[in-house]
Design a protein around this motif. Structure first.
Motif, PDB file in Angstrom:
ATOM      1  N   GLN A 200       0.826  -1.208   0.000  1.00  0.00           N
ATOM      2  CA  GLN A 200       0.000   0.000   0.000  1.00  0.00           C
ATOM      3  C   GLN A 200       0.863   1.262   0.000  1.00  0.00           C
ATOM      4  OE1 GLN A 200      -3.419  -0.492  -0.329  1.00  0.00           O
ATOM      5  NE2 GLN A 200      -3.240   1.648  -0.964  1.00  0.00           N
ATOM      6  N   THR A 201       2.057   1.189   0.570  1.00  0.00           N
ATOM      7  CA  THR A 201       2.976   2.326   0.507  1.00  0.00           C
ATOM      8  C   THR A 201       3.293   2.681  -0.942  1.00  0.00           C
ATOM      9  OG1 THR A 201       3.994   1.821   2.650  1.00  0.00           O
ATOM     10  CG2 THR A 201       5.292   3.135   1.116  1.00  0.00           C
ATOM     11  N   LEU A 202       3.656   1.685  -1.726  1.00  0.00           N
ATOM     12  CA  LEU A 202       3.987   1.937  -3.131  1.00  0.00           C
ATOM     13  C   LEU A 202       2.772   2.430  -3.903  1.00  0.00           C
ATOM     14  CD1 LEU A 202       6.303  -1.126  -3.859  1.00  0.00           C
ATOM     15  CD2 LEU A 202       6.978   1.262  -3.550  1.00  0.00           C
ATOM     16  N   ILE A 203       1.620   1.849  -3.619  1.00  0.00           N
ATOM     17  CA  ILE A 203       0.394   2.279  -4.310  1.00  0.00           C
ATOM     18  C   ILE A 203       0.071   3.727  -3.968  1.00  0.00           C
ATOM     19  CG2 ILE A 203      -2.103   1.901  -4.419  1.00  0.00           C
ATOM     20  CD1 ILE A 203      -1.453  -1.126  -3.988  1.00  0.00           C
ATOM     21  N   ASP A 204       0.152   4.071  -2.695  1.00  0.00           N
ATOM     22  CA  ASP A 204      -0.185   5.433  -2.270  1.00  0.00           C
ATOM     23  C   ASP A 204       0.853   6.448  -2.747  1.00  0.00           C
ATOM     24  OD1 ASP A 204      -2.377   4.316  -1.118  1.00  0.00           O
ATOM     25  OD2 ASP A 204      -1.766   4.640   0.957  1.00  0.00           O
ATOM     26  N   LEU A 205       2.083   6.003  -3.000  1.00  0.00           N
ATOM     27  CA  LEU A 205       3.084   6.883  -3.584  1.00  0.00           C
ATOM     28  C   LEU A 205       2.829   7.128  -5.070  1.00  0.00           C
ATOM     29  CD1 LEU A 205       6.376   5.571  -1.929  1.00  0.00           C
ATOM     30  CD2 LEU A 205       5.483   7.901  -1.744  1.00  0.00           C
ATOM     31  N   GLY A 206       2.004   6.275  -5.671  1.00  0.00           N
ATOM     32  CA  GLY A 206       1.677   6.454  -7.077  1.00  0.00           C
ATOM     33  C   GLY A 206       2.702   5.889  -8.038  1.00  0.00           C
ATOM     34  N   VAL A 207       3.424   4.843  -7.646  1.00  0.00           N
ATOM     35  CA  VAL A 207       4.387   4.252  -8.575  1.00  0.00           C
ATOM     36  C   VAL A 207       3.631   3.665  -9.764  1.00  0.00           C
ATOM     37  CG1 VAL A 207       5.977   3.742  -6.689  1.00  0.00           C
ATOM     38  CG2 VAL A 207       4.404   1.972  -7.474  1.00  0.00           C
ATOM     39  N   PRO A 208       4.245   3.648 -10.954  1.00  0.00           N
ATOM     40  CA  PRO A 208       3.529   3.180 -12.146  1.00  0.00           C
ATOM     41  C   PRO A 208       3.396   1.666 -12.244  1.00  0.00           C
ATOM     42  CG  PRO A 208       5.766   3.817 -12.730  1.00  0.00           C
ATOM     43  CD  PRO A 208       5.585   4.198 -11.286  1.00  0.00           C
ATOM     44  N   HIS A 209       4.086   0.935 -11.409  1.00  0.00           N
ATOM     45  CA  HIS A 209       4.060  -0.519 -11.472  1.00  0.00           C
ATOM     46  C   HIS A 209       2.722  -1.071 -10.967  1.00  0.00           C
ATOM     47  CE1 HIS A 209       8.161   0.919 -10.846  1.00  0.00           C
ATOM     48  NE2 HIS A 209       8.624  -0.163 -11.437  1.00  0.00           N
ATOM     49  N   LYS A 210       2.415  -2.272 -11.399  1.00  0.00           N
ATOM     50  CA  LYS A 210       1.358  -3.032 -10.736  1.00  0.00           C
ATOM     51  C   LYS A 210       1.955  -3.574  -9.445  1.00  0.00           C
ATOM     52  CE  LYS A 210      -1.626  -7.110 -11.101  1.00  0.00           C
ATOM     53  NZ  LYS A 210      -2.034  -8.270 -11.931  1.00  0.00           N
ATOM     54  N   VAL A 211       1.298  -3.325  -8.312  1.00  0.00           N
ATOM     55  CA  VAL A 211       1.827  -3.722  -7.008  1.00  0.00           C
ATOM     56  C   VAL A 211       0.802  -4.584  -6.287  1.00  0.00           C
ATOM     57  CG1 VAL A 211       2.725  -2.934  -4.788  1.00  0.00           C
ATOM     58  CG2 VAL A 211       3.149  -1.575  -6.851  1.00  0.00           C
ATOM     59  N   VAL A 212       1.259  -5.697  -5.737  1.00  0.00           N
ATOM     60  CA  VAL A 212       0.372  -6.581  -4.965  1.00  0.00           C
ATOM     61  C   VAL A 212       1.104  -7.072  -3.723  1.00  0.00           C
ATOM     62  CG1 VAL A 212      -0.962  -7.371  -6.970  1.00  0.00           C
ATOM     63  CG2 VAL A 212       1.094  -8.626  -6.279  1.00  0.00           C
ATOM     64  N   ALA A 213       0.351  -7.422  -2.723  1.00  0.00           N
ATOM     65  CA  ALA A 213       0.907  -8.054  -1.525  1.00  0.00           C
ATOM     66  C   ALA A 213       0.806  -9.561  -1.675  1.00  0.00           C
ATOM     67  CB  ALA A 213       0.139  -7.603  -0.286  1.00  0.00           C
ATOM     68  N   LEU A 214       1.807 -10.275  -1.180  1.00  0.00           N
ATOM     69  CA  LEU A 214       1.717 -11.728  -1.146  1.00  0.00           C
ATOM     70  C   LEU A 214       0.894 -12.122   0.062  1.00  0.00           C
ATOM     71  CD1 LEU A 214       2.422 -14.547  -2.147  1.00  0.00           C
ATOM     72  CD2 LEU A 214       4.526 -14.425  -0.783  1.00  0.00           C
ATOM     73  N   ARG A 215      -0.268 -12.663  -0.197  1.00  0.00           N
ATOM     74  CA  ARG A 215      -1.209 -12.994   0.872  1.00  0.00           C
ATOM     75  C   ARG A 215      -0.584 -14.028   1.823  1.00  0.00           C
ATOM     76  NH1 ARG A 215      -5.159 -15.140  -2.182  1.00  0.00           N
ATOM     77  NH2 ARG A 215      -5.307 -13.077  -3.164  1.00  0.00           N
ATOM     78  N   ASN A 216      -0.489 -13.641   3.098  1.00  0.00           N
ATOM     79  CA  ASN A 216       0.000 -14.518   4.172  1.00  0.00           C
ATOM     80  C   ASN A 216       1.496 -14.836   4.083  1.00  0.00           C
ATOM     81  OD1 ASN A 216      -2.626 -14.589   5.181  1.00  0.00           O
ATOM     82  ND2 ASN A 216      -3.138 -16.416   3.992  1.00  0.00           N
ATOM     83  N   GLY A 217       2.220 -14.133   3.226  1.00  0.00           N
ATOM     84  CA  GLY A 217       3.671 -14.148   3.218  1.00  0.00           C
ATOM     85  C   GLY A 217       4.311 -15.525   3.142  1.00  0.00           C
TER      86      GLY A 217
END
Length: 522
Positions: A200-217
């Motif tokens: 969410q940090t990268l998303i809120d910074l507005g980076v142009p990449h597609k960003v996702v979290a790995l669910r449950n790491g």
């Protein structure tokens, strides 16, 4: 005798606007088995070492919590001896807290973990499961896997091909680790919180990449039957190109403007540092090697991603001022962004590292005048007396160290139980931490015991001296190992049931919050 305070009054104070420190003086394992949400663990065993760092202003209203067993009173006396002037004890301890209808939370860093779950719900943070990521890797898709934990955690276990990039570094280094905007960025941790916050940090910074979290790491990866790497050394590039640095600063500035992140200059910082009416934490959120190479005098190292993940490890006073330092302001801005949403009074220092700097690690707190020095005894000087019973060998290392190996005949003891030790022959302390041993020795001496000194716990030295070294996997028994948190303790050691139990606990935290606790987070 310290002033006593009831649970209802404590609850009102910790949710108020004024500064207060709510301190759990029980040991780490006891704290993790159940504590109030906003209590900070400072075990009695480490009280004089950690309290001056975590509660730097001695006039801070401080409420101490135990199990109603007298430890809080002993801790209050120690704090008052250090100059703390407003120390109170929660009457009835954890039992009274629960009887008043308030929740005792299991686990550690609970406010940060509950906040992560709230962020995912509010922001709809995109995520993918382990099987989907494994399929993307198998197809050779353009992805980069960034591990948002500390470098040490990453080395212990990581997703194959993953790169160590702690959360605070993500926004600063993203264009260096993923220069092509078409690359999909996957952020992982061991469980959930740092995956969510990092993505969410990268998303809120507005980076142009597609960003996702790995669910449950990494735990989710193992639950899917997939293997982890161990001992990996892949890391983010140490140097950020000028163009990437400029872009990162632009994104951070835009985020700060949208979110209302507060900035202060050096003149304001100096005024705050001289203000005896408020607590101030000056925290440097850069990487450890950068901090040691040069940092502002009086600052402490608190890597930004870890600070968001475990705020209570650095900040014990609710309502305190927090000023974050970073040379480029990117890491400080993203850290302040999240801490502000967690209800903290947080600011970013303009100019970062302008001015004279200190070098090297920050010196440990001194015990001089607090606990007398101990004679350091070589094994050869005590082994015969230990073997004959003329002295007692008391092991004050961790319970896990004692279980793993100790000289035969050594008895394990944690400091908070020193007052209960039976009288007998003079004592020699087996230790790997002189500062902690000095605190134990003082308590023992005040209880009427003779402490001859301290000896190192090196197993080879004892064997070389002809003394047997033994293991005791079940001694001390689990119930006495109050310094160790057994709560799903082997979730990273292949115990898939423990991993699933941990993930279920994490996702269930939000449902335990009461209205006051939920209102802490924006």
């Amino acid at each position: 005798m310290p002033t006593r305070i009831d649970a209802s009054t404590t609850k009102r104070l910790i949710h108020g606007a004024a500064e207060v420190a709510f301190v759990d003086v029980r040991e780490h394992g006891e704290h993790g088995e159940g504590h109030p949400l906003l209590s900070v663990g400072i075990p009695y065993s480490r009280l004089e070492l950690d309290a001056p760092v975590l509660i730097p202003r001695r006039a801070t209203p401080t409420i101490l919590l135990d199990d109603g067993d007298g430890r809080a009173e002993r801790a209050a006396a120690r704090l008052e001896g250090l100059g703390y002037t407003d120390v109170r004890v929660l009457d009835g301890g954890t039992g009274a807290w629960a009887a008043a209808g308030h929740t005792l939370y299991k686990g550690v860093n609970v406010p940060s973990k509950a906040f992560g779950e709230l962020v995912e719900h509010a922001s709809h943070t995109p995520s993918i499961g382990a099987e989907e990521l494994a399929a993307m890797r198998a197809r050779g898709e353009d992805i980069v896997i960034l591990d948002g934990r500390s470098p040490a955690e990453y080395r212990n276990m990581s997703i194959p091909d993953g790169v160590s990039c702690p959360n605070a570094e993500l926004g600063y280094r993203i264009d260096a680790v993923a220069p092509d905007a078409r690359t999909t960025v996957v952020v992982n941790c061991a469980g959930r919180t740092r995956s969510i916050i990092g993505a969410q940090t990268l998303i809120d910074l507005g980076v142009p990449h597609k960003v996702v979290a790995l669910r449950n790491g990494t735990m989710g990866w193992r639950l899917a039957g997939l293997d982890l790497d161990h001992g990996a050394t892949r890391s983010y590039p140490r140097q950020v190109p000028d163009a990437a640095r400029a872009t990162a600063r632009e994104r951070a500035a835009a985020l700060a403007a949208r979110a209302g992140v507060s900035f202060v200059n050096d003149a304001t910082l100096q005024i705050w540092q001289a203000d005896a009416s408020r607590t101030l934490y000056l925290l440097d959120v850069r990487a450890a090697d950068e901090f040691e190479a040069g940092h502002l005098p009086g600052s402490r190292h608190a890597p930004g991603g870890q600070l968001v993940q475990g705020t209570d490890q650095w900040v014990a006073v609710r309502g305190a001022r927090i000023v974050l330092v970073d040379d480029a302001e990117v890491r400080a801005v993203t850290t302040a962004y999240w801490l502000g949403r967690m209800g903290h009074d947080v600011h970013v220092l303009r100019g970062g590292l302008d001015g004279a700097l200190e070098r090297g690690p920050v010196a440990a707190a001194l015990l001089d005048g607090c606990a007398p020095a101990l004679a350091q005894l070589p094994v050869a000087a005590v082994v015969a007396d230990v073997a004959s019973g003329r002295v007692r060998l008391v092991d004050v290392r961790t319970s896990t160290s004692h279980r793993k190996a100790h000289p035969q005949g050594a008895r394990w003891l944690t400091r908070c139980r020193a007052v209960d030790l039976d009288r007998g022959a003079p004592i020699v302390l087996l230790t790997d931490d002189d500062a902690l041993a000095r605190l134990v020795a003082r308590d023992l001496a005040e209880s009427g015991h003779e402490v001859r000194g301290a000896v190192a716990g090196d197993a080879d030295a004892w064997r070389d001296a002809g003394h047997a070294v033994v293991a005791s996997p079940d001694s001390p028994p689990d119930a006495e190992c109050i310094d160790y948190l057994f709560f799903v303790h082997d979730r990273h050691a292949g115990n898939l049931a423990a991993a699933q139990a941990y993930l279920d606990w994490e996702t269930g935290l939000v449902g335990q919050l009461d209205a006051d606790e939920r209102a802490l987070f924006t």
